[in-house]
Scaffold this active site. Structure first.
Site, PDB file in Angstrom:
ATOM      1  N   GLU B 228      42.270  27.872  49.603  1.00  0.00           N
ATOM      2  CA  GLU B 228      41.868  29.201  50.072  1.00  0.00           C
ATOM      3  C   GLU B 228      40.453  29.125  50.649  1.00  0.00           C
ATOM      4  O   GLU B 228      40.203  29.553  51.758  1.00  0.00           O
ATOM      5  CB  GLU B 228      41.923  30.215  48.927  1.00  0.00           C
ATOM      6  CG  GLU B 228      41.555  31.629  49.403  1.00  0.00           C
ATOM      7  CD  GLU B 228      41.724  32.694  48.346  1.00  0.00           C
ATOM      8  OE1 GLU B 228      42.343  32.416  47.293  1.00  0.00           O
ATOM      9  OE2 GLU B 228      41.236  33.814  48.557  1.00  0.00           O
ATOM     10  N   ARG B 306      38.505  39.743  38.886  1.00  0.00           N
ATOM     11  CA  ARG B 306      39.900  39.842  38.429  1.00  0.00           C
ATOM     12  C   ARG B 306      40.014  39.583  36.926  1.00  0.00           C
ATOM     13  O   ARG B 306      40.879  40.136  36.253  1.00  0.00           O
ATOM     14  CB  ARG B 306      40.837  38.932  39.231  1.00  0.00           C
ATOM     15  CG  ARG B 306      42.294  39.316  39.064  1.00  0.00           C
ATOM     16  CD  ARG B 306      43.235  38.555  39.975  1.00  0.00           C
ATOM     17  NE  ARG B 306      43.527  39.196  41.248  1.00  0.00           N
ATOM     18  CZ  ARG B 306      44.410  40.187  41.414  1.00  0.00           C
ATOM     19  NH1 ARG B 306      45.092  40.656  40.394  1.00  0.00           N
ATOM     20  NH2 ARG B 306      44.628  40.708  42.610  1.00  0.00           N
ATOM     21  N   GLU B 709      51.795  34.753  41.603  1.00  0.00           N
ATOM     22  CA  GLU B 709      50.922  34.496  40.463  1.00  0.00           C
ATOM     23  C   GLU B 709      51.426  34.986  39.103  1.00  0.00           C
ATOM     24  O   GLU B 709      51.242  34.289  38.108  1.00  0.00           O
ATOM     25  CB  GLU B 709      49.537  35.109  40.738  1.00  0.00           C
ATOM     26  CG  GLU B 709      48.793  34.375  41.828  1.00  0.00           C
ATOM     27  CD  GLU B 709      47.584  35.161  42.304  1.00  0.00           C
ATOM     28  OE1 GLU B 709      46.469  34.770  41.976  1.00  0.00           O
ATOM     29  OE2 GLU B 709      47.783  36.182  43.006  1.00  0.00           O
TER      30      GLU B 709
END
Lengths: 479, 753
Positions: B228, B306, B709
């Site tokens: 990423e 997160r 995920e």
């Protein structure tokens, strides 16, 4: 000049014998289906098949890791990549992978297909469990393997009924392999690349390579411009035979060949299970006994295994031959009782009597295709539960593959009972010098060796020793 | 039967292309990277004299060769492409060698001698925190009144939890291939999840405009978050090489370099305090997370966020205070990895529940169940849980998999066996879908219908095996009601789709699928009008596209898809559309740490069963049985594969995968042979997956749900199943909540007093 057949094409190349087959097929031959992912034989993405004539019209095929396979060893062989098994349409194995979703990113997939194809070609009968063992050298990071298991089950089911007798033709009719495979034996015979000679004296300016499965990991770019001498195909080094007192294994014998040898199995009936814990199928297909012994890894599975069998090692050079106990071969870390001009010829195992019991234990982070944290082997001859003769070895606990001489001395003459086992564990603990490293902390390795010695006795003498009886004695010893 | 991923046909034949498989033009140069050998220090001298003597060396690039900003930081600008004066971790790139072949480049890289002045290095996040060495100010999510709440608790338990790093181990290593084009343009083939980040960062490095750089991504040989942000550097180096030499440059890392130079999942060290009433209701929960960020920000702050979003996993807790600090250490910058900080958070709350259950003398599942989210419950960040599936999955799992029978079987087995023990645990999950950085929740799609009726689609989604392109194909085929074989998905390319969000956060199918749906609907709308004219009929609402035929008033007409498209072209109709999609109604206010951060949540429950060899400390994962809320799945074959793959990756994180550094910061687990991931024989013997049937609607494509995920976290159950098996053998064990549970830790726990 190296001459072989790559898929259906004859190849003659001046490329360096010390380069690896992976680079040849990807860069020189331009076949990109074989992938590079780890370059140490630990992922299987580069798996190919290598076929070798065993008589004029039969070829034996095995899976191997092309990243560790020296090009110089390909003379006279049939090298098969994923491109070499493709048809216009998907074959049933490939179709099963597609239908079950057994490939996601696709990078590992050609390796899985090649391992399984080699299994179908090399195995006498087809069953699901063996097919799973055949991919013990293939790692996938995407699927979690469940879909791969389903695909393998499906294709085994399909082939199960039909693959008997003339296997090559049966596999061709199922399109697992293309028809050109039928012409390969004749073509290999024509190549006539087998120029077998007797064992030549060692020229110490040369790099000596047996299987190469560790050498090419340790020194990947190093052997390309070296003068390389390959031992593994030299006659006299590749046989297993026995006389009335001993069984002999040539130093050039492949680990997988030992695993499948009837002669060795007669001595060690469970060898098949033990050797399944050593490396992976493609590595066992390439690595040799001699290479493993000379590599002198303190944790080498094969070395630890044979140390406990009280074997002798035969080494030779132009002028003399010597034979001595394997335990005396290891002097200090990676230092051997061997001159540069010596080569290892064979191991010599005393035949075991029915009174002999043998056990091998190995614990690693992962059961298969992993290097042990600690491994250990034992052979015991006992009479009425009194130990007459014992040989005990342990790896990962010392700079050398360790023969536990004092522990063995302690055991001789004693009765097999929990107290004896506890006692020998204390002696062994004093005999070892493990270090903390990526395979475990020192305290873990000490505890683990104790547990593996427990395991030896629990396995071999279940009536005398069990974990509960041992645990009663040992609790509170560790904190 | 599910539609197959078209790429798989290539994969099984070895025909699919990756960066390293591309045929390169003559004159291509090959790059090798020279990196820091110390964890912290100052570069005194780079001696390249020996290296320059090697035949075939073209040039050696260092920081001074960067024409623009020597900067690759994405969220925070704190990371150089090539080290300038200081180095901050082992493996930090310092120089790039360009040579006529890869072998020579590697050989020369070894000949570069760098002298350093060494500085003290820190590897422990708590130590970094104490030193005040943070990537960004710490953040706190809270609700209720935590200080008052402790007084209402009957039981309060505190503890510390460690979770280890995780190497992505994508099978295809990092790599890029860059070629020069006219007008000073560059074309870059990159194995990246973030084409636009690569484009933008190269623009900054070379000090040129973004339109001069075309980034093209065909597919990735695995990403998992590791590509990423961390694919960018290698593409920048290749681009810099092109800029300097005018020749194509290929840079593909060898595994050893990839392992050494790239970041991994963040290790976390955390403290918790949990308070319950005697009826097992969790009243208060406090947590402090110390995230080991490594030497630069990378995505650490987003990952930290997160962690806070998932502090309470699937539970409603009225009083919460969770603080998280991103701690700067001298390790490679840790980065995104499937779950993105949420697995670490969930592992802490599950440990807290396990410890509380132990104190209260009950099984964890009692506490888990009583506190599961109900519709209308509020998360600590102020969003309302608007679903029933947390309970539905739990209840379904209980029934479908006969949990009580499993518990009994294990009890009987453990009574009868002394050297082998079994354990089980339940793991409910709740994962929020959307980038928590709101602006990233956008995507666009470009759909062309060619005059023969075939369809070509470009989106921002990057295919890395997760099947996103197949879902997009299915979406287009469904909107047009045509045979899926007419639809082809093109490479991800920044000249066709600009300003792409990374393929991450499980959201690529949702975002790009919806953009595709909208683009197809736009074309369909035009085609309806056109078909109405062709059929000389009055009522547009009576036109219907079904199975390649145009229906009017429920009757098939002579117009097929192919005929209609052919005529539409002749009649100068617009057969292309570009559409943009932005997830509606999501927002988050970082000043108050409150907001509707997610489009929806994905829930599920897993039951894990393990067998532990108490003599050797080794174990097998016998079964993981899952009930999963996948919405209305577009493709069950793909979704099943994602669940199985995520689960096993998660099991690896919690069991055998151990990232180890020595005291100097040298990576010990630096090869495939020293870093073990699950193999086919370790994978659970039984993975059962049941998709929850639910008629809830959501913002996924056609009511499907994101899948990448969430299932990773099911694996947390296997850790607690192992703990429970250890306890069955050694009831006195003092449990350290310290993942992964390697065979070493298992054995030491079995025999600890």
């Amino acid at each position: 000049m190296i001459t072989f057949i790559l898929n259906d094409q004859p190849i003659s190349t001046e490329a360096s014998p010390g380069s690896v087959v992976l680079d040849f097929i990807r860069n020189d031959a331009g076949l990109k289906g074989t992938k590079e992912a780890c370059r140490e034989g630990d992922c299987g993405a580069c798996t190919i098949m290598v076929g070798e004539l065993i008589d004029d019209d039969t070829i034996e095929y095995h899976s191997v890791n092309s990243c560790l396979l020296p090009l110089g060893q390909m003379n006279g062989k049939h090298v098969v990549t994923i491109e070499g098994i493709n048809h216009a349409e998907l074959n049933p194995l490939q179709q099963a992978f597609v239908d079950e979703g057994a490939t996601q990113c696709g990078f590992c997939t050609p390796g899985f297909i090649m391992s399984l194809t080699a299994y179908f070609l090399s195995s006498d009968s087809i069953n699901y469990n063996d097919a799973i063992t055949a991919v013990d050298g293939n790692i996938c990071r995407c699927t979690g393997y469940a879909s791969i298991q389903r695909a393998i089950a499906r294709v085994c089911q399909l082939l199960l009924k039909d693959i008997t007798g003339d296997k090559l033709n049966a596999l061709i009719s199922h399109k697992i392999i293309p028809t050109y495979f039928k012409q390969i034996p004749a073509k290999l015979n024509e190549l006539n690349a087998h120029n077998q000679t007797d064992i030549q004296p060692v020229d110490i300016s040369q790099e000596i390579v047996a299987g190469g499965t560790d050498l090419f990991v340790q020194r990947p770019d190093d052997l390309i411009d070296k003068d390389v001498r390959f031992l593994s195909s030299e006659p006299g080094l590749t046989d297993i035979w026995q006389d009335d007192k001993f069984c002999y294994i040539g130093a050039g014998v492949k680990i997988e060949t030992i695993r499948n040898s009837d002669i060795v199995r007669k001595q060690i009936p469970k060898i098949d299970d033990y050797f399944r814990l050593f490396a992976s199928t493609p590595i066992r297909n390439q690595a040799t006994l001699g290479g493993n012994l000379v590599n002198a890894s303190p944790i080498g599975d094969t070395t630890i295994f044979f140390l406990a069998l009280n074997v002798r090692i035969g080494i030779a050079n132009e002028n003399e031959k010597r034979e001595f106990k394997l335990k005396d071969f290891y002097v200090s870390y990676k230092k051997l009782n061997k001159k540069a001009i010596d080569i290892v010829e064979y191991l010599k195992l005393p035949l075991l009597s029915s009174q002999h019991k043998f056990n091998f234990e190995k614990v690693a982070k992962r059961t298969y295709l992993d290097i042990a944290s600690v491994n250990s082997a034992v052979s015991i001859r006992a009479d009425a539960n009194i130990i007459q003769e014992v040989h005990l070895s342990a790896g990962g606990v010392s700079p050398i593959p360790l023969y536990l001489a004092e522990s063995a001395n302690y055991l001789v003459g004693r009765e097999v009972n929990p107290q004896t086992v506890r006692g020998v564990c204390r002696v062994a603990d004093a005999e070892i010098a493990p270090i903390s490293d990526v395979r475990g902390s020192e305290i873990y390795k000490r505890l683990l060796l104790r547990q593996l010695i427990f395991a030896h006795f629990i396995n071999l003498f279940p009536d005398n020793v069990n974990l509960e009886s041992l645990y009663r004695f040992t609790e509170n010893e560790i904190h | 039967m599910s539609i197959k991923n078209k790429d798989t046909i290539l994969h099984v034949q070895g025909k699919s292309q990756f960066i390293d498989d591309q045929i390169v033009p003559e004159g291509t140069l090959y790059a090798a990277v020279v990196s820091s050998s110390i964890a912290h220090g100052k570069i005194l001298k780079i001696d390249d004299e020996e290296a320059r003597k090697i035949n075939g060396i073209v040039c050696i690039l260092t920081a001074s060769d960067v024409p623009g900003q020597n900067q690759i930081g994405n969220i925070i600008k704190d990371e150089t492409l090539l080290a300038e004066n200081d180095v901050h971790y082992i493996g930090q790139p310092i120089a790039v060698i360009l040579a006529t072949d890869a072998f020579t480049a590697r050989k020369a890289a070894k000949k570069i001698n760098i002298r350093y002045e060494a500085f003290p290095a820190v590897f422990d996040p708590r130590e970094a925190y104490k030193n005040g060495s943070l990537i960004a100010p710490e953040r706190t999510f809270s609700c209720g009144n935590i200080d008052d709440a402790w007084r209402k608790c009957d039981v309060i338990v505190e503890g510390r939890v460690e979770s280890g790093g995780q190497e992505h181990l994508y099978l295809e290593t990092q790599g890029a291939f860059a070629i020069p084009m006219e007008h000073g343009k560059l074309k870059v083939f990159s194995s990246t999840q973030s084409p636009t980040i690569v484009q933008k960062t190269i623009a900054g490095i070379l000090n040129i405009l973004m339109h001069k750089i075309e980034v093209d991504v065909l597919r990735l040989g695995g990403g998992f978050g590791g590509k990423e942000d961390q694919a960018t550097a290698w593409a920048c180096m290749a681009a810099l090489g092109v800029w300097k030499t005018g020749k194509p440059v290929k840079l593909v890392l060898r595994r050893h370099d990839d392992l050494r130079m790239t970041g991994k999942r963040h290790p976390y060290s955390s403290d918790f305090k949990i308070g319950l009433t005697n009826d097992y209701k969790i009243v208060a929960y406090e947590a402090m997370f110390y995230q080991n960020a490594g030497a630069a920000a990378d995505l650490s702050t987003a990952i930290l966020e997160r962690t806070l979003f998932h502090t309470t996993n699937s539970y409603f807790i009225p009083n919460v205070k969770a603080t998280a600090a991103s701690c700067k250490t001298n390790l490679p910058p840790n980065t995104a990895f499937r779950g993105f900080g949420s697995p670490q958070a969930m592992f802490v709350i599950e440990s807290a529940i396990h410890k509380a259950a132990e104190k209260m003398g009950v099984d964890s599942s009692i506490i888990q169940h009583i506190n599961l989210l109900n519709e209308g419950d509020e998360f600590p960040f102020g969003m309302t849980y608007k679903s029933k599936t947390a309970h539905e999955c739990w209840d379904n799992a209980q029934e479908l998999y006969h949990v009580n029978e499993i518990i009994n079987e294990i009890k009987v087995f453990n009574e009868q066996n002394s050297a082998v023990k079994k354990g089980m645990a339940l793991m409910p999950i709740c994962f929020g879908i959307s980038f928590t950085t709101t602006f990233l929740n956008q995507a666009s799609a470009l759909v062309h219908v060619y005059s023969d009726g075939s369809v070509g689609i470009s989106t921002a989604a990057v295919e890395m095996g997760q099947g996103v392109n197949t879902k997009i194909r299915q979406t287009a085929a469904r909107v047009f009601s045509i045979d899926i074989e007419r639809v082809f998905i093109e490479t991800t390319n920044t000249t066709r789709i600009a300003n792409t969000s990374p393929t991450a956060a499980s959201s690529a199918a949702d975002l790009n699928g919806n953009a595709t749906r909208i683009a197809c609907e736009q074309i369909l709308c035009r085609l309806r009008t056109f078909a109405l004219e062709q059929l000389k009929q009055p009522d547009a609402s009576k036109i219907d596209f079904r199975d390649e035929t145009i229906f009017y008033n429920n009757q098939p007409t002579a117009l097929t898809w192919e005929i209609l498209i052919g005529q539409a072209y002749i009649n100068r109709q617009n057969l292309s559309a570009h559409a943009h999609y932005a997830t509606p109604a999501i927002f988050f206010d970082r000043a108050t740490e409150k907001g509707n951060a997610f489009a929806y949540h994905v829930c599920g429950t897993a039951i894990s069963k393990v067998t532990l060899d108490c003599l050797r400390g080794t174990y097998t994962i016998d079964a993981v049985k899952i009930v999963h809320d996948g919405g209305t799945s577009i493709n069950e074959l793909i979704d099943r594969g994602q669940i199985e793959g995520a689960l096993v990756q998660g099991i690896g994180w919690l069991t055998m995968e151990e990232v180890l550094y020595d005291e100097a910061g040298i990576l010990l687990s630096n090869t495939f042979s020293a870093y073990k991931i699950p193999d086919i024989q370790f994978t659970p013997t039984d993975i059962s997956i049941h998709f929850l049937e639910s008629d809830e609607t959501n913002l996924g494509v056609f009511n499907s749900k994101a899948i990448g995920e969430p299932p990773f976290m099911y694996a947390i159950g296997t850790y607690f199943a192992l703990i429970n098996a250890i306890k069955a053998f050694n009831p006195n064990v003092h449990i350290k909540y310290d993942a992964p549970m390697t065979p070493e830790k298992a054995l030491l726990s079995l025999y600890s007093a």
